[in-house]
Write an enzyme that holds these catalytic residues in place. Sequence first.
Site, PDB file in Angstrom:
ATOM      1  N   ARG A   1      -0.216  -8.878  13.270  1.00 61.12           N
ATOM      2  CA  ARG A   1      -0.858  -7.853  12.436  1.00 61.12           C
ATOM      3  C   ARG A   1      -1.629  -8.490  11.293  1.00 61.12           C
ATOM      4  NH1 ARG A   1       4.217  -5.013  10.914  1.00 61.12           N
ATOM      5  NH2 ARG A   1       2.974  -3.634   9.619  1.00 61.12           N
TER       6      ARG A   1
ATOM      7  N   ARG B   1      11.589  -5.639   5.480  1.00 63.66           N
ATOM      8  CA  ARG B   1      11.415  -4.204   5.192  1.00 63.66           C
ATOM      9  C   ARG B   1      12.358  -3.343   6.033  1.00 63.66           C
ATOM     10  NH1 ARG B   1       5.537  -1.613   5.318  1.00 63.66           N
ATOM     11  NH2 ARG B   1       5.430  -2.517   7.396  1.00 63.66           N
TER      12      ARG B   1
ATOM     13  N   LYS C   1       0.830  -1.212   0.000  1.00 56.69           N
ATOM     14  CA  LYS C   1       0.000   0.000   0.000  1.00 56.69           C
ATOM     15  C   LYS C   1       0.867   1.266   0.000  1.00 56.69           C
ATOM     16  CE  LYS C   1      -2.318  -1.008   3.830  1.00 56.69           C
ATOM     17  NZ  LYS C   1      -1.708  -2.295   4.235  1.00 56.69           N
TER      18      LYS C   1
ATOM     19  N   ARG D   1      11.145  -1.203  11.283  1.00 63.53           N
ATOM     20  CA  ARG D   1      10.028  -0.772  12.108  1.00 63.53           C
ATOM     21  C   ARG D   1       9.896  -1.707  13.296  1.00 63.53           C
ATOM     22  NH1 ARG D   1       4.661   0.460   8.572  1.00 63.53           N
ATOM     23  NH2 ARG D   1       3.721  -0.672  10.307  1.00 63.53           N
TER      24      ARG D   1
ATOM     25  N   ARG E   1      -9.859   0.591   8.877  1.00 66.05           N
ATOM     26  CA  ARG E   1      -9.343  -0.740   9.203  1.00 66.05           C
ATOM     27  C   ARG E   1     -10.380  -1.581   9.922  1.00 66.05           C
ATOM     28  NH1 ARG E   1      -3.538   0.565   9.301  1.00 66.05           N
ATOM     29  NH2 ARG E   1      -2.286  -1.308   9.402  1.00 66.05           N
TER      30      ARG E   1
HETATM   31  P1  AMP Z   1       0.518   0.792   9.267  1.00 70.37           P
HETATM   32  O1  AMP Z   1       1.619   1.786   9.142  1.00 70.37           O
HETATM   33  O2  AMP Z   1      -0.662   1.130   8.416  1.00 70.37           O
HETATM   34  O3  AMP Z   1       0.984  -0.622   9.091  1.00 70.37           O
HETATM   35  O4  AMP Z   1      -0.013   0.904  10.781  1.00 70.37           O
HETATM   36  C1  AMP Z   1       0.821   0.580  11.881  1.00 70.37           C
HETATM   37  C2  AMP Z   1      -0.021   0.400  13.117  1.00 70.37           C
HETATM   38  O5  AMP Z   1      -0.710   1.622  13.432  1.00 70.37           O
HETATM   39  C3  AMP Z   1      -1.125  -0.643  13.042  1.00 70.37           C
HETATM   40  O6  AMP Z   1      -0.647  -1.960  13.282  1.00 70.37           O
HETATM   41  C4  AMP Z   1      -2.078  -0.164  14.128  1.00 70.37           C
HETATM   42  O7  AMP Z   1      -1.590  -0.474  15.406  1.00 70.37           O
HETATM   43  C5  AMP Z   1      -1.995   1.357  13.957  1.00 70.37           C
HETATM   44  N1  AMP Z   1      -3.003   1.868  13.018  1.00 70.37           N
HETATM   45  C6  AMP Z   1      -2.787   2.498  11.830  1.00 70.37           C
HETATM   46  N2  AMP Z   1      -3.937   2.831  11.240  1.00 70.37           N
HETATM   47  C7  AMP Z   1      -4.929   2.398  12.049  1.00 70.37           C
HETATM   48  C8  AMP Z   1      -6.353   2.428  11.997  1.00 70.37           C
HETATM   49  N3  AMP Z   1      -7.000   2.972  10.945  1.00 70.37           N
HETATM   50  N4  AMP Z   1      -7.046   1.893  13.027  1.00 70.37           N
HETATM   51  C9  AMP Z   1      -6.420   1.349  14.083  1.00 70.37           C
HETATM   52  N5  AMP Z   1      -5.084   1.277  14.204  1.00 70.37           N
HETATM   53  C10 AMP Z   1      -4.332   1.790  13.201  1.00 70.37           C
END
Ligand code: AMP
Length: 215
Positions: free
Chosen positions: A172, A128, A14, A161, A89
Amino acid sequence: MLRAVLLGPPGAGKGTQAVRIVEKYDIPHISTGDIFRANIKQGTELGKKAQEYMNAGQLVPDELVVDLVKDRLLQDDCKNGFLLDGFPRTIFQAEQLDKFLEENGQKMDIVINFNVAKETLMARLTGRRVCKSCGASYHIINIPPKQEGICDTCGGALEQRKDDNAETAENRINVYDEQTAPLIGYYKESGVLADFDGELPLDEIFNQIVETIGA
Ligand code: AMP
């Protein structure tokens, strides 16, 4: 004008496609994960609240996410559209987003959904590396930087990360299956879902996206 959402499991690509899409359509890239990570770095209250969920690979509670996104979408630069990455999400978040768009006389143009096998996701997540300074994303095998540990674009140091270790990455993916995958049906029903094979070469996926959206 393009109002779009990127949907797909962690490691689906993404963020990588987001960089190209926002450049092509000249819209802001709104990544809730990036917003949380910036808050953690700055030590804000929101960052403190989000941190433990993120490190465990859990979702941050809806009430900490929805208003944040609504406020962001009300900013001037979103007048001509936006690309949401990592939001919604949950079904609740999707419903709140639809309600918000409707109240503002707007509608979603497309939900870009990436399909990727679980084994591929794990390999992508654990390999990554991201640039500490500019956030550019690499992969130790698939997209290696020219010089190990150094960002090609800005020369910053690359790091892993915190939530990309095998255990958290697996969590996740499970959280995605349980809480986020139902959005596929939700958006299919409203007729905005477009499916892409996230295992194709990056350029090919991008070309297919542009073909679907229109130039
Ligand atoms: P990402 O960078 O999109 O992989 O997000 C990293 C982490 O941020 C996720 O594993 C969640 O803990 C949190 N997070 C990001 N976006 C959301 C969302 N829309 N709702 C809930 N948690 C989120």
